[in-house]
Structure formats: C-alpha cells, structure tokens
Design a protein around this motif. Structure first.
Motif, PDB file in Angstrom:
ATOM      1  N   PRO A  12      -6.778 -13.975  -9.010  1.00  0.00           N
ATOM      2  CA  PRO A  12      -7.403 -13.102 -10.168  1.00  0.00           C
ATOM      3  C   PRO A  12      -8.904 -13.242  -9.826  1.00  0.00           C
ATOM      4  CG  PRO A  12      -6.532 -15.618 -10.671  1.00  0.00           C
ATOM      5  CD  PRO A  12      -6.155 -15.245  -9.521  1.00  0.00           C
ATOM      6  N   GLY A  13      -9.432 -11.956  -9.995  1.00  0.00           N
ATOM      7  CA  GLY A  13     -10.853 -11.675  -9.586  1.00  0.00           C
ATOM      8  C   GLY A  13     -11.119 -11.388  -8.296  1.00  0.00           C
ATOM      9  N   SER A  14     -10.086 -11.155  -7.485  1.00  0.00           N
ATOM     10  CA  SER A  14     -10.574 -10.821  -5.895  1.00  0.00           C
ATOM     11  C   SER A  14     -10.982  -9.348  -5.711  1.00  0.00           C
ATOM     12  CB  SER A  14      -9.065 -11.395  -5.141  1.00  0.00           C
ATOM     13  OG  SER A  14      -8.010 -10.397  -5.675  1.00  0.00           O
ATOM     14  N   GLY A  15     -10.537  -8.652  -6.913  1.00  0.00           N
ATOM     15  CA  GLY A  15     -11.153  -7.258  -6.688  1.00  0.00           C
ATOM     16  C   GLY A  15     -10.082  -6.197  -6.661  1.00  0.00           C
ATOM     17  N   LYS A  16      -8.906  -6.700  -6.949  1.00  0.00           N
ATOM     18  CA  LYS A  16      -7.744  -5.659  -6.967  1.00  0.00           C
ATOM     19  C   LYS A  16      -7.766  -4.650  -7.802  1.00  0.00           C
ATOM     20  CE  LYS A  16      -4.519  -8.917  -8.383  1.00  0.00           C
ATOM     21  NZ  LYS A  16      -5.684  -9.892  -8.703  1.00  0.00           N
ATOM     22  N   GLY A  17      -8.200  -4.627  -9.317  1.00  0.00           N
ATOM     23  CA  GLY A  17      -8.571  -3.637 -10.052  1.00  0.00           C
ATOM     24  C   GLY A  17      -9.759  -2.868  -9.579  1.00  0.00           C
ATOM     25  N   THR A  18     -10.710  -3.425  -8.930  1.00  0.00           N
ATOM     26  CA  THR A  18     -12.043  -2.612  -8.482  1.00  0.00           C
ATOM     27  C   THR A  18     -11.503  -1.573  -7.213  1.00  0.00           C
ATOM     28  OG1 THR A  18     -13.445  -4.487  -9.139  1.00  0.00           O
ATOM     29  CG2 THR A  18     -14.254  -3.086  -7.456  1.00  0.00           C
ATOM     30  N   GLN A  19     -10.658  -2.177  -6.214  1.00  0.00           N
ATOM     31  CA  GLN A  19     -10.266  -1.553  -5.350  1.00  0.00           C
ATOM     32  C   GLN A  19      -9.231  -0.522  -5.435  1.00  0.00           C
ATOM     33  OE1 GLN A  19     -12.043  -1.402  -2.515  1.00  0.00           O
ATOM     34  NE2 GLN A  19     -13.393  -2.853  -3.173  1.00  0.00           N
ATOM     35  N   ALA A  49       2.511  -1.194   3.002  1.00  0.00           N
ATOM     36  CA  ALA A  49       1.431  -2.167   3.394  1.00  0.00           C
ATOM     37  C   ALA A  49       1.355  -2.984   2.218  1.00  0.00           C
ATOM     38  CB  ALA A  49       0.249  -1.474   3.990  1.00  0.00           C
ATOM     39  N   VAL A  50       1.137  -4.263   2.324  1.00  0.00           N
ATOM     40  CA  VAL A  50       0.699  -5.437   1.144  1.00  0.00           C
ATOM     41  C   VAL A  50      -0.936  -5.723   1.702  1.00  0.00           C
ATOM     42  CG1 VAL A  50       1.016  -7.395   0.229  1.00  0.00           C
ATOM     43  CG2 VAL A  50       3.243  -5.923   0.829  1.00  0.00           C
ATOM     44  N   LEU A  51      -1.842  -5.172   0.802  1.00  0.00           N
ATOM     45  CA  LEU A  51      -3.168  -5.825   1.299  1.00  0.00           C
ATOM     46  C   LEU A  51      -3.521  -7.006   0.461  1.00  0.00           C
ATOM     47  CD1 LEU A  51      -4.641  -1.826   0.896  1.00  0.00           C
ATOM     48  CD2 LEU A  51      -3.787  -3.016   2.886  1.00  0.00           C
ATOM     49  N   LEU A  52      -3.724  -7.883   1.321  1.00  0.00           N
ATOM     50  CA  LEU A  52      -4.169  -9.187   0.599  1.00  0.00           C
ATOM     51  C   LEU A  52      -5.718  -9.365   0.465  1.00  0.00           C
ATOM     52  CD1 LEU A  52      -3.772 -12.166  -0.424  1.00  0.00           C
ATOM     53  CD2 LEU A  52      -3.547 -13.043   1.998  1.00  0.00           C
ATOM     54  N   ILE A  53      -6.171  -9.230  -0.631  1.00  0.00           N
ATOM     55  CA  ILE A  53      -7.700  -9.414  -0.568  1.00  0.00           C
ATOM     56  C   ILE A  53      -8.066 -10.937  -0.914  1.00  0.00           C
ATOM     57  CG2 ILE A  53      -9.810  -8.651  -2.029  1.00  0.00           C
ATOM     58  CD1 ILE A  53      -8.091  -6.330  -2.927  1.00  0.00           C
ATOM     59  N   LYS A  54      -8.759 -11.433   0.135  1.00  0.00           N
ATOM     60  CA  LYS A  54      -9.049 -12.866   0.048  1.00  0.00           C
ATOM     61  C   LYS A  54     -10.288 -13.321  -0.122  1.00  0.00           C
ATOM     62  CE  LYS A  54      -7.760 -15.374   3.375  1.00  0.00           C
ATOM     63  NZ  LYS A  54      -7.613 -16.044   4.807  1.00  0.00           N
ATOM     64  N   LEU A  90       3.401   6.626   0.893  1.00  0.00           N
ATOM     65  CA  LEU A  90       2.350   5.568   1.074  1.00  0.00           C
ATOM     66  C   LEU A  90       2.637   4.621  -0.333  1.00  0.00           C
ATOM     67  CD1 LEU A  90       0.078   4.583   2.660  1.00  0.00           C
ATOM     68  CD2 LEU A  90      -1.564   5.777   1.165  1.00  0.00           C
ATOM     69  N   ASN A  91       3.403   3.427   0.074  1.00  0.00           N
ATOM     70  CA  ASN A  91       3.791   2.637  -0.922  1.00  0.00           C
ATOM     71  C   ASN A  91       3.127   1.280  -0.680  1.00  0.00           C
ATOM     72  OD1 ASN A  91       5.566   4.473  -1.667  1.00  0.00           O
ATOM     73  ND2 ASN A  91       7.200   3.715  -0.381  1.00  0.00           N
ATOM     74  N   LEU A  92       1.891   0.925  -1.594  1.00  0.00           N
ATOM     75  CA  LEU A  92       1.013  -0.244  -1.364  1.00  0.00           C
ATOM     76  C   LEU A  92       1.063  -1.026  -2.545  1.00  0.00           C
ATOM     77  CD1 LEU A  92      -2.124   1.871  -0.681  1.00  0.00           C
ATOM     78  CD2 LEU A  92      -0.573   0.927   0.921  1.00  0.00           C
ATOM     79  N   VAL A  93       0.952  -2.307  -2.302  1.00  0.00           N
ATOM     80  CA  VAL A  93       0.460  -3.552  -2.896  1.00  0.00           C
ATOM     81  C   VAL A  93      -0.480  -4.181  -2.739  1.00  0.00           C
ATOM     82  CG1 VAL A  93       1.477  -5.755  -3.556  1.00  0.00           C
ATOM     83  CG2 VAL A  93       3.144  -4.008  -3.351  1.00  0.00           C
ATOM     84  N   LEU A  94      -1.358  -4.386  -3.902  1.00  0.00           N
ATOM     85  CA  LEU A  94      -2.436  -4.931  -3.777  1.00  0.00           C
ATOM     86  C   LEU A  94      -2.252  -6.671  -4.211  1.00  0.00           C
ATOM     87  CD1 LEU A  94      -4.975  -2.538  -5.453  1.00  0.00           C
ATOM     88  CD2 LEU A  94      -4.629  -2.981  -3.031  1.00  0.00           C
ATOM     89  N   LEU A  95      -2.511  -7.499  -3.294  1.00  0.00           N
ATOM     90  CA  LEU A  95      -2.061  -8.847  -3.664  1.00  0.00           C
ATOM     91  C   LEU A  95      -3.477  -9.488  -3.669  1.00  0.00           C
ATOM     92  CD1 LEU A  95       0.152 -10.939  -3.968  1.00  0.00           C
ATOM     93  CD2 LEU A  95       0.095 -11.103  -1.346  1.00  0.00           C
ATOM     94  N   GLY A  96      -3.748 -10.798  -4.415  1.00  0.00           N
ATOM     95  CA  GLY A  96      -4.724 -11.577  -4.091  1.00  0.00           C
ATOM     96  C   GLY A  96      -5.111 -12.555  -5.416  1.00  0.00           C
ATOM     97  N   ARG A 132      -4.645  -8.474   5.888  1.00  0.00           N
ATOM     98  CA  ARG A 132      -5.835  -9.230   5.362  1.00  0.00           C
ATOM     99  C   ARG A 132      -7.002  -8.567   5.024  1.00  0.00           C
ATOM    100  NH1 ARG A 132      -2.355 -13.017   7.578  1.00  0.00           N
ATOM    101  NH2 ARG A 132      -2.093 -14.926   6.324  1.00  0.00           N
ATOM    102  N   VAL A 133      -7.750  -8.673   4.023  1.00  0.00           N
ATOM    103  CA  VAL A 133      -9.110  -8.034   3.663  1.00  0.00           C
ATOM    104  C   VAL A 133     -10.060  -9.046   3.261  1.00  0.00           C
ATOM    105  CG1 VAL A 133     -10.273  -6.255   2.585  1.00  0.00           C
ATOM    106  CG2 VAL A 133      -7.963  -5.957   3.168  1.00  0.00           C
ATOM    107  N   ASP A 134     -11.103  -9.090   3.763  1.00  0.00           N
ATOM    108  CA  ASP A 134     -12.395 -10.294   3.367  1.00  0.00           C
ATOM    109  C   ASP A 134     -12.699  -9.572   1.921  1.00  0.00           C
ATOM    110  OD1 ASP A 134     -14.059 -11.973   2.852  1.00  0.00           O
ATOM    111  OD2 ASP A 134     -15.105 -11.551   4.702  1.00  0.00           O
ATOM    112  N   GLY A 135     -12.319 -10.357   0.919  1.00  0.00           N
ATOM    113  CA  GLY A 135     -12.749  -9.802  -0.378  1.00  0.00           C
ATOM    114  C   GLY A 135     -14.180 -10.396  -0.801  1.00  0.00           C
ATOM    115  N   GLN A 136     -14.835 -10.921   0.295  1.00  0.00           N
ATOM    116  CA  GLN A 136     -16.161 -11.560  -0.269  1.00  0.00           C
ATOM    117  C   GLN A 136     -17.325 -10.631  -0.026  1.00  0.00           C
ATOM    118  OE1 GLN A 136     -16.931 -16.065  -0.248  1.00  0.00           O
ATOM    119  NE2 GLN A 136     -15.744 -16.073   1.184  1.00  0.00           N
ATOM    120  N   ARG A 137     -16.914  -9.628   0.763  1.00  0.00           N
ATOM    121  CA  ARG A 137     -17.905  -8.639   0.987  1.00  0.00           C
ATOM    122  C   ARG A 137     -18.115  -7.894  -0.193  1.00  0.00           C
ATOM    123  NH1 ARG A 137     -19.178  -8.318   6.307  1.00  0.00           N
ATOM    124  NH2 ARG A 137     -17.860  -9.726   7.839  1.00  0.00           N
ATOM    125  N   ALA A 138     -19.219  -6.825  -0.020  1.00  0.00           N
ATOM    126  CA  ALA A 138     -19.600  -6.067  -1.168  1.00  0.00           C
ATOM    127  C   ALA A 138     -18.409  -5.350  -1.517  1.00  0.00           C
ATOM    128  CB  ALA A 138     -20.793  -5.357  -0.985  1.00  0.00           C
TER     129      ALA A 138
END
Ligand code: AP5
Length: 223
Positions: free
Chosen positions: A12-19, A112-117, A4-10, A196-202
């Motif tokens: 600043p402050g989109s929640g990459k570190g949190t997730q 996968a590349v997960l874009l946190i919007k 599982l080779n993942l990239v978190l994209l988004g 794409r992931v909606d980063g505005q949710r909790a």
C-alpha cells in the motif's frame, strides 16, 4: 511490441496508483485499478460495493472469487486487445493463478510485473498525507500537493482522505500485504517476468525508471 500486459505490484502507498495514471496516459492502454473499481462500487451502493465495504474498511482482502470475476471480464474485453495495466490485482497466489489461466485461455501472457519497492515506515508516512478525488486521482499534502488546496487539479472534484488510510487500518493493510501478496514476488520471479523499481525515489524518477524498463522490453522483443 505486439501487446503490453502489465501488472503493478507493491505494498500500500508504494505509488502504484501514481505511476498507473502516468502509464495510462503514456501508453494509452486501459488501466484497471481494483481499489478504484471497488471504491466506486461502494459509493454507488451496488451489490459489489456492499459486499466489499467491510473488508476494505478493515484492511482485509475482498474474496478471491469476487476479484477474479471482475478482472477476468476486463482483460478479455475488446478494449484490452492491445494490452492493459493492472494495479492492485493480483494480490494472492490464487488470483495470480486465475489470471494466468485466463490469459493462457486467450493465448496471451504477462509482459512484465513491475514491483515498486518501498519500506513500511515510508508507507505509513505517505498514507498519512494522501488525498484522493472521487475519480481516483492521487495527491500528497507534502510530496505532490494539488495547485489549489482540497481540489483535484485534473477534474476539479473535492479531495478526500480515504477511510482505510487511518493509521490502525494502514498497519493492518501492511500485514495483509506481507502475508498474502508478497509471495507473488517469488511467483513472478520464477516465471521470469518480475522487474524491481525503487519506489523511494521521486515520482518523476520512478516513472523514468519504469519507462526505461519498458523500452528495454520493446528492444528485446524486436531482436
Ligand atoms: P487499493 O486501493 O489497491 O490499495 P493499496 O494496494 O493498499 O494501494 P494504495 O492505493 O493505498 O497505494 P498505491 O500504491 O496506489 O500508492 P499511491 O500512488 O496512492 O486497495 C484498497 C482495498 O481494496 C484493499 O485493502 C482491499 O480491501 C481491496 N482490494 C483491492 N484490490 C483487491 C484484490 N485484488 N483482492 C482483494 N481485495 C482487493 O501513493 C500513495 C501516496 O504517496 C500518495 O499520496 C502519493 O501522492 C504519494 N506518492 C506516490 N509516489 C510517491 C513517491 N515516489 N514519493 C513520494 N510520495 C509518493
């Protein structure tokens, strides 16, 4: 799933570190957050830290050749044989191409590349309340407060405000994101690995959505 080779994209402050922290715990994979690696180097006063400090303070990107070297050796390491989670890398097309070249040399590719919007105004709101500890654990004064004020729940270290979370630097970082990093959305879309992931949710809802996406990828691989 074999690896599982993942990239978190988004932005600043989109929640990459949190997730990223949650994913690391759930998936038991090495988590490489370039911002955390650079901040540790700045604290330790290494050559890397001394080189990176000024770029980071201004909200500019550290040169590609420095970043590519850092990540190439990590994705090729034995601990990353079953996969990895990248947060904050790649951030330019040149970095993405270098990552592709390294992975293909290893006979691997991105899962996968997960874009946190998250929109810009939400970024500004979030970064003004962010607190971090020296080990990179992330909190927010309103949205995700620590149990004891000023103290990390996880390691007990003191919480601080990041130097680059000053409003004028945040605005510059957002500009850098739109200019240099956003083109990666089309780059990865063309390669069929972008989700794409909606980063505005909790934070819990964002994590649930990411886990659902990963479960779908696993099912697709099994078919
Ligand atoms: P880096 O540390 O990677 O910064 P960034 O990408 O700007 O991202 P952030 O860490 O600010 O935000 P995040 O998306 O992780 O959000 P977080 O989870 O903390 O990089 C810093 C610098 O290093 C760069 O500017 C550059 O100079 C250099 N650099 C790094 N990588 C580089 C590279 N590859 N090439 C060149 N230079 C590089 O969340 C933010 C806040 O919101 C927190 O308070 C959190 O609690 C809260 N929050 C999170 N999720 C939610 C939610 N769903 N709802 C409400 N609040 C939330």
């Amino acid at each position: 799933m074999s690896e599982l080779n993942l990239v978190l994209l988004g932005p600043p402050g989109s929640g990459k570190g949190t997730q990223g922290e949650r994913l690391q715990e759930d998936l038991r994979l090495p988590y490489y957050a370039t911002g955390d690696i650079l901040r540790a180097a700045v604290r330790e006063g290494t050559d890397l830290g001394n080189e990176a400090k000024e770029y980071m303070g201004r909200g500019d990107l550290v040169p590609d050749e420095v970043m590519v070297g850092l990540i190439a050796e990590r994705v090729a390491s034995a601990e990353a044989a079953d996969g990895f989670i990248l947060d904050g890398f790649p951030r330019t097309i040149a970095q993405a191409e270098a990552l592709d070249a390294k992975l293909s040399e290893l006979g691997r590719g991105l899962t996968a590349v997960l874009l946190i919007k998250v929109p810009d105004d939400e970024v500004i709101r979030r970064l003004s309340g962010r607190r971090i500890c020296p080990n990179g654990h992330v909190f927010h004064m309103d949205f995700d407060p620590p149990k004891e004020e000023g103290v990390c729940d996880i390691c007990g270290e003191r919480l601080e405000i990041r130097d680059d979370d000053k409003p004028e630097v945040v605005r510059h970082r957002l500009g850098t994101y739109h200019d240099k990093t956003e083109p990666l959305v089309a780059y990865y879309e063309e390669r069929g690995v972008l989700d794409r992931v909606d980063g505005q949710r909790a934070p819990d809802e964002v994590a649930t959505r990411i886990n659902a996406l990963l479960a779908t990828l696993r099912r697709e691989e099994e078919l």
